[in-house]
Design an enzyme around this catalytic site. Structure first.
Site, short mmCIF file in Angstrom:
data_model
loop_
_atom_site.label_atom_id
_atom_site.label_comp_id
_atom_site.label_asym_id
_atom_site.label_seq_id
_atom_site.Cartn_x
_atom_site.Cartn_y
_atom_site.Cartn_z
N CYS A 116 -8.47 -3.15 -12.02
CA CYS A 116 -8.04 -1.94 -11.30
C CYS A 116 -6.78 -2.15 -10.50
O CYS A 116 -6.30 -1.25 -9.83
CB CYS A 116 -9.16 -1.43 -10.38
SG CYS A 116 -9.53 -2.54 -9.02
N ASP A 119 -4.28 -8.08 -4.62
CA ASP A 119 -4.62 -9.10 -3.62
C ASP A 119 -4.86 -10.46 -4.26
O ASP A 119 -4.59 -11.50 -3.65
CB ASP A 119 -5.84 -8.67 -2.80
CG ASP A 119 -5.46 -7.83 -1.59
OD1 ASP A 119 -4.34 -8.03 -1.07
OD2 ASP A 119 -6.26 -6.99 -1.17
N HIS A 149 0.82 -1.21 0.00
CA HIS A 149 0.00 0.00 0.00
C HIS A 149 0.86 1.27 0.00
O HIS A 149 0.49 2.29 -0.57
CB HIS A 149 -0.95 -0.01 1.19
CG HIS A 149 -2.05 -1.01 1.05
ND1 HIS A 149 -2.15 -2.11 1.86
CD2 HIS A 149 -3.06 -1.09 0.16
CE1 HIS A 149 -3.21 -2.82 1.48
NE2 HIS A 149 -3.76 -2.22 0.46
#
Length: 579
Positions: A504, A457, A191
């Site tokens: 995305c 993920d 992140h």
């Protein structure tokens, strides 16, 4: 001059003085000091002990009135340690003898004491190790607090160097002064890397021991294109990198020239390019780069760059600002993906054994309904302002999806009762980020309007590789055959169900994957804004026949290395400057 190789996660070149940030949650690297600095470091130790004693004394006074004797006893133990002259002397002696920083002396001494406690067979004594670690953190907090404040109030350009940065820390950086980021830990899709890319700050991660060889104030070059960090470069190297940076910026300007041109393949297939954002002010950047809307608004960052939790009005204003930039173009708002490494101000739970497999994302929302409903209220209110869509993250099964939809309907009823307008036909989608969701995509598609493939993920959970762990970062790859077969399955199921699909994840922002994704059937991509022109140029340079050929070839391969090499070579022929 020392050269370190890591993983490039955010493009660009930075040449600046280093600002080294430590964290009390990690062992502090051993960094040397000069003999004249000894007295300064020793004084910092004295100040840290005094500050920690004052802090604990105040806490003890509050707890003593309300919590009883047990907590008072814990504070008394900690205060005894902090008032122990021998402990302070042991730490300051280490500074004098080894010429190390105050932080390192505290960390080394306290952990040495803790290890002695853990070796004692008596349970009561061995459990005191936890107290020692707590005292260590308290002292380090005193020592590092000023350094954290320095990052918030910068007055000169710096390159931030750290063992690891949380998304919260990175999100709070002022990009006018933070010109580069380099960390020992991290991976391509951590992140922190994602935030650095969004802010347009060059970044390199997975450098392993950079913090141990660098001193605050060193000149450092961060090459976010090649994944290289150079400490104390000579003048010739600095001049070479300044020239390289000019060439890189020239390529960016060249690609910006196609901003107004559509993303259409040479044989006429239209591709929709949307942007990924964390903050409302990034929407304007997406538009400037030629994006046609927002495909992923990561709303959890509304929580991470502020001292208090956002109110419903805070949410609404952020969404309204974003929607106003795109008028009637799509803005896909993902509900908060909190947990794991991203927490709210009041929900910082004790660390979970496996945080990325724990209470995060939609699971967190379903257990914190007040937070969840507050956000849904704001999204629905904003839905009348433009083409807003709602997306639920990390759905793993049908039950989770139906629960989320049920809560959304509940919020709609609340708004009806309050006579607050909203779009009753708002489109609802889910992120496909887990193998379980990918393998049941056809079932999930029956009750949803669109899918968005969250490849970050999906790769992590399919390959069982922590995407932020530098020790296994080489195993993390979207080119793995298992990942590609799951992606193909989801695309085919979305097509059969006649629902929209986009990608995305960071895979869509990497030039080497574009031909493959087009060949697999992807027609909408949501990518980080700096990469929009580059991806658009690739799309405008290929035919669908080329892309279909690449996809067919890739699906016959069984090796990640073979697939990666083939894709990179194919993309290099199309846009050699990108490599």
């Amino acid at each position: 001059m020392e050269i370190k190789k890591g993983i490039a996660v955010s493009p660009g070149i930075s040449i600046a003085k280093s600002l080294v940030i430590d964290a009390e949650d990690y062992r502090i690297p051993k960094r040397p000091i000069q003999p004249p600095q000894r007295l300064t470091e020793i004084q910092r130790i004295k100040n840290a002990f005094n500050g920690a004693i004052d802090e604990l004394t105040k806490l003890e006074a509050i707890q003593d009135q309300t919590e009883g004797s047990k907590i008072k006893d814990i504070f008394a133990v900690h205060l005894r340690f902090l008032r122990d002259r021998n402990l302070k002397k042991k730490i300051t002696d280490l500074i004098r003898s080894e010429l190390v920083t105050a932080e390192y002396a505290v960390s080394t001494t306290m952990r040495e004491i803790a290890s002695h406690f853990t070796k004692v067979k008596d349970a009561y004594i061995s459990e005191r190790a936890a107290d020692i670690y707590d005292i260590e953190r308290r002292l380090l907090k005193q020592l590092l607090g000023k350094r954290r404040e320095d990052v918030e109030h910068l007055t000169e350009e710096v390159a931030v160097i750290a063992r690891e940065l949380s998304p919260t820390q990175t999100a709070g950086f002022n990009k006018d002064f933070v010109k580069g980021i380099a960390t020992d830990a991290g991976g391509r899709t951590s992140h922190t890397a994602i935030v650095a890319r969004s802010l347009g700050i060059p970044a390199v991660v997975a450098l392993e021991d950079l913090t141990e060889i660098i001193t605050a104030g060193n000149i450092v070059i961060i090459d976010g294109n090649r994944g290289i960090v150079i400490v104390n470069p000579d003048e010739q190297t600095i001049q070479q990198y300044k020239e390289y940076n000019r060439e890189f910026l020239a390529l960016e300007h060249k690609l910006d020239a196609i901003r107004e041109k559509p993303a259409i393949t040479r044989d006429g297939t239209k591709i929709t390019l949307l942007g990924n954002i964390e903050f409302p002010d990034e929407a304007e950047i997406v538009l400037q780069k030629g994006g046609e809307g927002i495909g992923l608004y990561r709303t959890e960052f509304l929580y991470l760059n502020r001292a208090t939790e956002p109110t419903e009005q805070d949410h609404y204003e952020a969404y309204a600002e974003t929607v106003s930039v795109f008028k009637n173009r799509p803005v896909v708002i993902r509900t908060m993906d909190l947990g794991a490494d991203k927490f709210t101000q009041s929900k910082r739970f004790a660390p979970e054994p496996n945080p990325f497999l724990g209470l995060r994302s939609i699971r967190f929302c379903l257990q914190n309904l007040v937070l969840f409903k507050t956000q849904l209220h704001a999204i629905l209110r904003a839905s009348v302002l433009g083409q807003v869509k709602i997306m639920f993250p990390l759905i793993t099964n049908l039950q989770e999806m139906m629960q989320a939809k049920f809560i959304l309907r509940d919020v709609m009823e609340d708004l009806d009762e309050e006579s607050i307008p909203y779009n009753r036909d708002i489109k609802i989608g889910i992120m496909i980020e887990t193998p379980s969701a990918a393998l049941t995509a056809f079932t999930l598609a029956r009750d949803i309007d669109f899918f968005s493939l969250g490849t970050n993920d999906l790769v992590q959970y399919t390959l069982a590789v922590d995407r932020g762990n530098e020790q296994v970062s080489t195993l993390y790859s979207a080119a793995d055959p298992a990942v590609l077969r799951l992606i193909r399955t989801v695309i085919q199921d979305a097509y059969k169900a006649q629902i929209d699909l986009s990608v995305c994840g960071e895979m869509a922002s990497e030039p080497e994957y574009i031909m493959l994704l087009l060949g697999l059937g992807v027609r909408t991509m949501s990518i980080t804004s700096p990469m929009i022109p580059e991806i658009k140029q690739i799309i405008r340079s290929v035919t669908m026949e080329d892309c279909n050929s690449v996809a067919r070839k890739i699906l016959t391969m069984n090796s990640e290395r073979q697939i990666s090499s083939y894709l990179r070579n194919a993309a290099r022929k199309i846009l050699p400057e990108a490599f």
